[in-house]
Design a protein around this motif. Sequence first.
Motif, PDB file in Angstrom:
ATOM      1  N   ILE B  31       0.846  -1.188   0.000  1.00  0.00           N
ATOM      2  CA  ILE B  31       0.000   0.000   0.000  1.00  0.00           C
ATOM      3  C   ILE B  31       0.884   1.241   0.000  1.00  0.00           C
ATOM      4  CG2 ILE B  31      -1.985  -1.043   1.155  1.00  0.00           C
ATOM      5  CD1 ILE B  31      -0.138   0.941   3.458  1.00  0.00           C
ATOM      6  N   GLU B  32       0.338   2.300  -0.582  1.00  0.00           N
ATOM      7  CA  GLU B  32       1.034   3.580  -0.522  1.00  0.00           C
ATOM      8  C   GLU B  32       0.459   4.331   0.666  1.00  0.00           C
ATOM      9  OE1 GLU B  32       2.652   6.482  -3.968  1.00  0.00           O
ATOM     10  OE2 GLU B  32       0.501   6.539  -3.637  1.00  0.00           O
ATOM     11  N   ARG B  33       1.334   4.703   1.596  1.00  0.00           N
ATOM     12  CA  ARG B  33       0.884   5.300   2.858  1.00  0.00           C
ATOM     13  C   ARG B  33       0.513   6.760   2.675  1.00  0.00           C
ATOM     14  NH1 ARG B  33       2.361   2.552   7.486  1.00  0.00           N
ATOM     15  NH2 ARG B  33       2.527   4.531   8.589  1.00  0.00           N
ATOM     16  N   ASN B  34      -0.550   7.164   3.320  1.00  0.00           N
ATOM     17  CA  ASN B  34      -1.010   8.544   3.233  1.00  0.00           C
ATOM     18  C   ASN B  34      -0.953   9.204   4.598  1.00  0.00           C
ATOM     19  OD1 ASN B  34      -2.046  10.752   1.868  1.00  0.00           O
ATOM     20  ND2 ASN B  34      -4.176  10.218   2.399  1.00  0.00           N
ATOM     21  N   GLU B  35      -0.090   8.674   5.466  1.00  0.00           N
ATOM     22  CA  GLU B  35      -0.075   9.151   6.853  1.00  0.00           C
ATOM     23  C   GLU B  35       1.312   8.971   7.440  1.00  0.00           C
ATOM     24  OE1 GLU B  35      -3.012  10.454   8.588  1.00  0.00           O
ATOM     25  OE2 GLU B  35      -1.171  11.116   9.563  1.00  0.00           O
ATOM     26  N   TYR B  36       1.678   9.841   8.336  1.00  0.00           N
ATOM     27  CA  TYR B  36       2.948   9.699   9.031  1.00  0.00           C
ATOM     28  C   TYR B  36       2.852   8.604  10.063  1.00  0.00           C
ATOM     29  CZ  TYR B  36       4.054  14.057   6.762  1.00  0.00           C
ATOM     30  OH  TYR B  36       4.286  15.005   5.813  1.00  0.00           O
ATOM     31  N   PRO B  37       3.913   7.952  10.423  1.00  0.00           N
ATOM     32  CA  PRO B  37       5.234   8.076   9.800  1.00  0.00           C
ATOM     33  C   PRO B  37       5.299   7.366   8.447  1.00  0.00           C
ATOM     34  CG  PRO B  37       5.256   6.385  11.483  1.00  0.00           C
ATOM     35  CD  PRO B  37       3.894   6.965  11.502  1.00  0.00           C
ATOM     36  N   PHE B  38       6.332   7.705   7.689  1.00  0.00           N
ATOM     37  CA  PHE B  38       6.516   7.108   6.363  1.00  0.00           C
ATOM     38  C   PHE B  38       5.392   7.466   5.392  1.00  0.00           C
ATOM     39  CE2 PHE B  38       9.132   4.318   9.085  1.00  0.00           C
ATOM     40  CZ  PHE B  38      10.342   4.374   8.386  1.00  0.00           C
ATOM     41  N   LYS B  39       4.840   8.686   5.532  1.00  0.00           N
ATOM     42  CA  LYS B  39       3.870   9.158   4.537  1.00  0.00           C
ATOM     43  C   LYS B  39       4.501   9.113   3.148  1.00  0.00           C
ATOM     44  CE  LYS B  39       1.034  13.400   3.833  1.00  0.00           C
ATOM     45  NZ  LYS B  39       0.119  12.930   2.844  1.00  0.00           N
ATOM     46  N   ASP B  40       3.726   8.673   2.175  1.00  0.00           N
ATOM     47  CA  ASP B  40       4.134   8.565   0.767  1.00  0.00           C
ATOM     48  C   ASP B  40       5.046   7.374   0.480  1.00  0.00           C
ATOM     49  OD1 ASP B  40       2.729  10.948   0.336  1.00  0.00           O
ATOM     50  OD2 ASP B  40       4.520  12.151   0.726  1.00  0.00           O
ATOM     51  N   TRP B  41       5.375   6.617   1.486  1.00  0.00           N
ATOM     52  CA  TRP B  41       6.181   5.420   1.227  1.00  0.00           C
ATOM     53  C   TRP B  41       5.267   4.232   0.926  1.00  0.00           C
ATOM     54  CZ3 TRP B  41      11.527   4.424   3.353  1.00  0.00           C
ATOM     55  CH2 TRP B  41      12.194   5.633   3.630  1.00  0.00           C
ATOM     56  N   TRP B  42       5.864   3.243   0.296  1.00  0.00           N
ATOM     57  CA  TRP B  42       5.182   1.958   0.177  1.00  0.00           C
ATOM     58  C   TRP B  42       5.462   1.122   1.422  1.00  0.00           C
ATOM     59  CZ3 TRP B  42       1.713   0.909  -3.523  1.00  0.00           C
ATOM     60  CH2 TRP B  42       1.738   1.682  -4.690  1.00  0.00           C
ATOM     61  N   GLY B  43       4.470   0.315   1.764  1.00  0.00           N
ATOM     62  CA  GLY B  43       4.653  -0.557   2.923  1.00  0.00           C
ATOM     63  C   GLY B  43       3.635  -1.678   2.888  1.00  0.00           C
ATOM     64  N   LEU B  44       3.681  -2.506   3.888  1.00  0.00           N
ATOM     65  CA  LEU B  44       2.692  -3.568   4.010  1.00  0.00           C
ATOM     66  C   LEU B  44       1.396  -3.006   4.573  1.00  0.00           C
ATOM     67  CD1 LEU B  44       4.957  -6.296   5.619  1.00  0.00           C
ATOM     68  CD2 LEU B  44       4.088  -6.269   3.270  1.00  0.00           C
ATOM     69  N   PRO B  45       0.266  -3.582   4.198  1.00  0.00           N
ATOM     70  CA  PRO B  45      -0.966  -3.250   4.896  1.00  0.00           C
ATOM     71  C   PRO B  45      -0.772  -3.587   6.370  1.00  0.00           C
ATOM     72  CG  PRO B  45      -1.413  -4.637   2.967  1.00  0.00           C
ATOM     73  CD  PRO B  45       0.068  -4.615   3.158  1.00  0.00           C
ATOM     74  N   GLY B  46      -1.058  -2.645   7.238  1.00  0.00           N
ATOM     75  CA  GLY B  46      -0.825  -2.912   8.657  1.00  0.00           C
ATOM     76  C   GLY B  46      -1.255  -1.733   9.506  1.00  0.00           C
ATOM     77  N   PHE B  47      -1.740  -2.032  10.714  1.00  0.00           N
ATOM     78  CA  PHE B  47      -2.185  -0.949  11.576  1.00  0.00           C
ATOM     79  C   PHE B  47      -2.323  -1.447  13.001  1.00  0.00           C
ATOM     80  CE2 PHE B  47      -4.955   2.676  12.787  1.00  0.00           C
ATOM     81  CZ  PHE B  47      -4.162   3.679  12.250  1.00  0.00           C
ATOM     82  N   PHE B  48      -2.764  -0.562  13.869  1.00  0.00           N
ATOM     83  CA  PHE B  48      -2.914  -0.923  15.269  1.00  0.00           C
ATOM     84  C   PHE B  48      -4.060  -1.908  15.475  1.00  0.00           C
ATOM     85  CE2 PHE B  48      -0.581   3.023  15.379  1.00  0.00           C
ATOM     86  CZ  PHE B  48       0.397   2.726  16.311  1.00  0.00           C
ATOM     87  N   VAL B  49      -3.848  -2.810  16.397  1.00  0.00           N
ATOM     88  CA  VAL B  49      -4.877  -3.769  16.777  1.00  0.00           C
ATOM     89  C   VAL B  49      -5.714  -3.143  17.887  1.00  0.00           C
ATOM     90  CG1 VAL B  49      -5.270  -6.061  17.775  1.00  0.00           C
ATOM     91  CG2 VAL B  49      -3.388  -5.693  16.147  1.00  0.00           C
ATOM     92  N   GLU B  50      -7.027  -3.268  17.790  1.00  0.00           N
ATOM     93  CA  GLU B  50      -7.904  -2.706  18.814  1.00  0.00           C
ATOM     94  C   GLU B  50      -7.892  -3.570  20.073  1.00  0.00           C
ATOM     95  OE1 GLU B  50      -9.474   0.093  18.403  1.00  0.00           O
ATOM     96  OE2 GLU B  50      -9.143   0.400  16.242  1.00  0.00           O
ATOM     97  N   HIS B  51      -8.366  -2.984  21.167  1.00  0.00           N
ATOM     98  CA  HIS B  51      -8.303  -3.699  22.443  1.00  0.00           C
ATOM     99  C   HIS B  51      -9.325  -4.811  22.557  1.00  0.00           C
ATOM    100  CE1 HIS B  51      -5.462  -0.802  23.616  1.00  0.00           C
ATOM    101  NE2 HIS B  51      -6.305   0.202  23.531  1.00  0.00           N
TER     102      HIS B  51
END
Lengths: 231, 231
Positions: B31-51
């Motif tokens: 995915i192309e990131r649209n948020e900091y950190p690493f805004k505009d970089w490519w990366g893996l789909p990934g995010f915070f896990v909810e509680h």
Amino acid sequence: MQSNLPHLQSIFTADCVIFGFNEGELKVLLIERNEYPFKDWWGLPGFFVEHNETIDDAVKRILLEHTGLKGIYMEQLYTFGDLKRHPQGRIITVAYYAMLRLEAVNLNLKPSTNYVRKAQWHPLNNLPELAFDHRNIIEKSIEKIRRKVSHSPIAFELLPEKFTLTQLQQLYEAIWDKKLDKRNFRKKMLKYNVLKELDEKQKGVSYRAAKLYKFDKRKYNKIFKNELNFS
Amino acid sequence: MQSNLPHLQSIFTADCVIFGFNEGELKVLLIERNEYPFKDWWGLPGFFVEHNETIDDAVKRILLEHTGLKGIYMEQLYTFGDLKRHPQGRIITVAYYAMLRLEAVNLNLKPSTNYVRKAQWHPLNNLPELAFDHRNIIEKSIEKIRRKVSHSPIAFELLPEKFTLTQLQQLYEAIWDKKLDKRNFRKKMLKYNVLKELDEKQKGVSYRAAKLYKFDKRKYNKIFKNELNFS
DNA sequence: AGCAATAGTGTAAGAAATACACCTTATATT
DNA sequence: AATATAAGGTGTATTTCTTACACTATTGCT
């Protein structure tokens, strides 16, 4: 670089599944907890990981504090994150496992933290009730070493430095819970060419003493680079 | 039950390594990131896990939000916890991987979160620079599927439901980065007895059309119970 | 009709896996 | 000294698996 996320810190634990082998049985190292939750229960050595240590470092430290064992190389097994696994909120735990020569080490299991009352080996097929999801973690570990042992000779880690072929066979039989043919087992093991025959023999037995062998790490490294046997 | 520990909550992320295969190449979904950190970089789909969600549920949700992909079964790979892997403190990430039929799915990669600009397949041997330690995570995943594919036929997950033996062989060649012998490959595959020969043939090719096969999951489950080949 | 491109097939030789039983050696016992 | 006991140590025949290797068949296109 900009950021609209707060500074964050992980809170999570690491647990150790330490396997040992003697008297023909697989054992696992448990601690008696001296702290809530699960005070007075048996469980795996495990605790919170600090913010400034890697997980690999943390399990080493925790194992040392909980059991007195030092310098054990552990591998990561799996991360457990069930919602109910920890009574104080959803705490995930990263489980590690290791296989250990059990002989000399046996004596000095001395916890150095108040969280733990004592550390003790328990036979795998006769475990007490365990804290958290630790039983589940142990079961996953066994599956892992079963798989692992069939394409890499880590089993040696469970034996004394010098061992007999019968001991080695008993170990595989314990891991797979299955009898093996003596001649075929020896043929196969020797063919791998990772055993070094010593000039010594077993001592203190009341029957014909068996030859002792050593695991030859140098040969192993040469041979087991490509473990795939598909084609 | 008493406790002197505070109520705690884990903060950590989950990342998805999604493999696909077409045109004879292994691809990975970035995915192309649209948020900091690493805004505009490519990366893996990934995010915070909810509680209040398990890690298994979280990766599914995250994959859906980041890429639009739904109902993908992912397996846990490893948990990464280097001190410097995340610029906002030591955040560990639990990485999952999956292998995917890439054909039909290809069209509708639609992120539904603002954190992601777009999702796109990238050939494994030509990746852009990646955010965090994502390159490392991808490399660990490849090692994993190489090992996995050699004792369980998960490779089928990467192919269309109906496939030719040549496609299957090309897939193994891509995973192992190694040419295989056509006759031996077919002999071996057919001997496993998990392929179902169909009455159909390939269409739209300007040469002799190949027979199509299906993976026969029922046969597989019968056969691959005990995958160990030690003895 | 002929070309281009891939599909599809068999065999022989060597390596590995399996099944199977008896003699040997060290110690303990009488 | 003789015997019993308990495990150590060894070989072969059969079957199965792996590997190396090259030609004919089919289809579409021109």
